[in-house]
Design an enzyme around this catalytic site. Structure first.
Site, PDB file in Angstrom:
ATOM      1  N   LYS A  79      -6.606  -4.279   2.274  1.00 23.22           N
ATOM      2  CA  LYS A  79      -5.433  -3.303   2.273  1.00 23.22           C
ATOM      3  C   LYS A  79      -4.725  -2.782   3.226  1.00 23.22           C
ATOM      4  CE  LYS A  79      -1.031  -3.133   0.917  1.00 23.22           C
ATOM      5  NZ  LYS A  79      -0.518  -4.053   0.063  1.00 23.22           N
ATOM      6  N   LYS A 119       2.186   7.135   2.462  1.00 27.58           N
ATOM      7  CA  LYS A 119       0.635   7.531   1.327  1.00 27.58           C
ATOM      8  C   LYS A 119      -0.202   6.108   2.269  1.00 27.58           C
ATOM      9  CE  LYS A 119      -0.232   4.775  -1.383  1.00 27.58           C
ATOM     10  NZ  LYS A 119      -0.275   3.682  -2.379  1.00 27.58           N
TER      11      LYS A 119
END
Ligand code: NAD
Length: 299
Positions: free
Chosen positions: A172, A240
């Site tokens: 990811k 983030k």
């Protein structure tokens, strides 16, 4: 035997994902800090859990879809957390995007009490969650992956076991490097073309057939031109993810100068109140620097 599912985190992604599991007939217990999201799922047939521990006690597989590493640590490892209610033989599937090191810690803790865990972050955004077409990148043991596959297939299409615990999160992170870099490139390209006087919609359409074509040029390029910046994927969540990427790169001794620059620009956007906009609003920072807005002047 039908597995009983617990689902914690019913936000932009988790709500439609859990709805698919409910529609597929899995008994479902849900939890979120946002009561209205819980009420919606309960109205559709789910049960409401009272704490992560309670959700785990009522479930064979516990799925989490939370914002970031601290929330996953609190919900799974914390007081009244999932691990306190988890039976031996149960499975935790964290689908949030978090630090690979935290994913490995969760897997170790679950295994230490006779359960197992997978990290299974997703790509495909809100639309992918709604249409059950998410790409799911998984880290963990083959047996746990085989067990979770029937529920993954209700939420996604391209489902890959990449490797051991943490491998899903590393995949990811790689995905988010490519997405951030492409958003920045599409922003620069459309802004340059628009300030030169070209119609950015026509530029986008012309490029869609060629080597520079991408899903991001298609979807986010269109958002930049139409000014549709409601999220989607929030800038603050992408920042983030970039922090996860840069922290992991630092641990490994890998320099990522492009990702670092984009992170600084997202810091600026967040400081200026744009953190809750879709990440396609990245273009607005470049627009300020250029003193020109895409779509403001078209031929
Ligand atoms: P969101 O902010 O919409 O949803 C998060 C949910 O978690 C909220 O409903 C919040 O109330 C709940 N929550 C937070 N702390 C909690 C706690 N302690 N207990 C119970 N519930 C709690 O975020 P999202 O967009 O759904 O993203 C979730 C995750 O998926 C993130 O890690 C994100 O990076 C990732 N992701 C998002 C997208 C996207 O397009 N939105 C795409 C891929 C991956």
């Amino acid at each position: 035997m039908t597995e009983r599912i617990g689902f914690i985190g019913l936000g932009i992604m988790g709500k439609p994902m859990s709805q698919h599991l409910l529609n597929a007939g899995f008994p479902l217990t849900v939890l979120d800090l946002n009561k209205s999201a819980v009420d919606e799922l309960v109205a559709a047939g789910a049960r409401a859990g009272t704490s992560p521990k309670d959700v785990a006690a009522q479930s064979d597989i516990v799925v989490t879809m939370l914002p970031d590493s601290p929330q996953v640590e609190e919900v799974i490892l914390g007081k009244e957390g999932v691990l306190e209610g988890l039976r031996a033989g149960a499975l935790v599937v964290d689908m949030s995007t978090i630090l690979p090191s935290v994913a490995r810690r969760v897997a170790q803790a679950a295994r230490a009490q006779g359960a197992d865990a997978l990290d299974a972050p997703v790509s495909g955004g809100q639309v992918g969650a709604q249409n059950a077409t998410l790409t799911i990148m998984v880290g963990g043991a083959q047996a746990a992956f085989d067990r979770a596959k029937p529920i993954f297939e209700k939420m996604g299409k391209n489902i890959t076991l990449v490797g051991e615990a943490g491998a899903g999160q590393i995949t990811k992170a790689a995905n988010q490097i490519i997405v951030a870099g492409t958003i920045a490139a599409v922003s620069e390209a459309l802004l340059l073309a628009a300030k030169a006087g070209a119609d950015p919609a026509k530029v986008r359409a012309a490029l869609m057939g060629g080597f520079a074509s991408s899903r991001i040029l298609e979807l986010h390029g269109d958002r930049m031109i139409q000014r549709t910046f409601a999220p989607g994927f929030k800038i603050k969540l992408h920042r983030k993810d970039l922090n996860i990427i840069l922290n992991t790169a630092r641990e490994l001794g890998v320099a990522l100068p492009v990702s670092a620059n984009i992170t600084e620009m997202m810091n600026g956007l967040i400081a200026n109140g744009s953190g809750d906009l879709d990440h396609s609003a990245f273009v607005t920072l470049l627009e300020k620097l250029a003193n020109f807005e895409i779509g403001a002047k078209q031929m």
